[in-house]
Enzyme design. Structure first.
Site, mmCIF file in Angstrom:
data_model
loop_
_atom_site.group_PDB
_atom_site.id
_atom_site.type_symbol
_atom_site.label_atom_id
_atom_site.label_comp_id
_atom_site.label_asym_id
_atom_site.label_seq_id
_atom_site.Cartn_x
_atom_site.Cartn_y
_atom_site.Cartn_z
ATOM 1 N N TYR A 64 0.850 -1.190 0.000
ATOM 2 C CA TYR A 64 0.000 0.000 0.000
ATOM 3 C C TYR A 64 0.888 1.244 0.000
ATOM 4 C CZ TYR A 64 -3.880 -3.074 1.478
ATOM 5 O OH TYR A 64 -4.826 -4.058 1.579
ATOM 6 N N LYS A 104 -12.332 1.146 4.917
ATOM 7 C CA LYS A 104 -11.431 2.292 5.011
ATOM 8 C C LYS A 104 -12.266 3.540 5.272
ATOM 9 C CE LYS A 104 -10.039 4.723 1.544
ATOM 10 N NZ LYS A 104 -9.444 5.241 0.306
#
Length: 278
Positions: A53, A236
């Site tokens: 990420y 998220k």
């Protein structure tokens, strides 16, 4: 906060925090830090990240967010398949620990299958446990055939979690994978539980259920994913508003009429489906 019990007896929150695409834009770092810290304050103390990420930027963000609060957090990261040899897994974990500013991970996952034999990756995971650098390990994006193969590997039966795509738009795993995991007490960790890009949240049936409960479509989508007792959802949220919205979803209870409407709009699978991955 409702919890999910792992096979080793550890309780983790059923609702955690994902970090995909966080930490990549300097203009948003302060807002994202505040969001992660608020999530901890609200009981969402499972945080999921990965070395890929933002090429480690997400792990660095998480490390800053949990500084001084490490013992409150159930910390999850993942090794990329390209690093998942026996030596490579150990080196990748050590690099993740440095970026996260910690000496241990609570859970370390193989992000998806690659070219290295599963036996090598599992052996590395066990080495990391012996060294105290991880407390348990699991996999991500594994279908039933992958899990069956994993169980044939020495130590493979110690897999704690399978992280998969699971939401109203992607229900294929309900046919075979979720029952397989539940039978063997391997927890399911659902990524993208409210979908990507917002198209799911604009569906009229989801809006109808949300209006009925005076909730948002995202909260109803989360409630759907959280309905199975062994499932952990990791949405998220990079703003304070979305963090609070997610946290409130844990208490939503849908009735038979709601489920019937959702099943009609998003039919459960009647046959084996290819594993969905994003």
């Amino acid at each position: 906060m409702r919890v999910v019990e792992l096979a080793d007896g550890t309780s983790v929150p059923a609702l955690g925090q994902g970090t995909w695409m966080m930490g990549e834009t300097s203009a948003r770092l302060n807002e994202e830090l505040a969001a992660l810290r608020l999530g901890l304050d609200l009981g969402m103390n499972l945080i999921d990240t990965a070395e890929i990420y933002g090429d480690g930027a997400s792990e660095e963000l998480v490390g800053e967010a949990i500084a001084g609060r490490r013992d409150e957090v159930f910390l999850v990261s993942k090794v990329a398949p390209s690093h998942a040899s026996r030596r490579g897994t150990i080196a990748a974990c050590e690099a993740s620990l440095e970026r996260l500013g910690t000496d241990r991970l609570d859970l370390y996952l193989l992000h998806w299958r690659g070219r290295f034999p599963l036996g090598d990756t599992v052996a590395a995971m066990e080495d990391l446990i012996d060294a105290g650098k991880i407390l348990r390990w699991g996999v991500s994006n594994f279908d039933v055939s992958d899990m069956d193969e994993l169980m044939e590997v020495e130590g493979g039966d110690r897999c704690a979690v399978n992280q998969i795509l699971l939401n109203l738009d992607h229900r294929g795993t309900e046919f075979d994978l979720l029952p397989w995991l539940e039978e063997r007490i391997v927890a399911t960790m659902a990524y993208s539980p409210i979908g990507q890009g917002g198209s799911l949240l604009r569906r009229p049936e989801l809006l109808e259920v949300a209006d009925r409960h005076d909730k948002t479509p995202a909260q109803i989508a989360l409630a759907f994913t959280l309905r199975r007792p062994g499932t952990i959802a990791i949405p998220k949220a990079s703003s304070l508003e979305h963090v609070r919205e997610n946290a409130e979803a844990i208490d939503i209870r849908l009735d038979a009429e709601d489920w019937a409407l959702l099943d009609e709009a998003f039919p459960p699978p009647e046959r084996k489906m290819p594993l969905a991955i994003i």
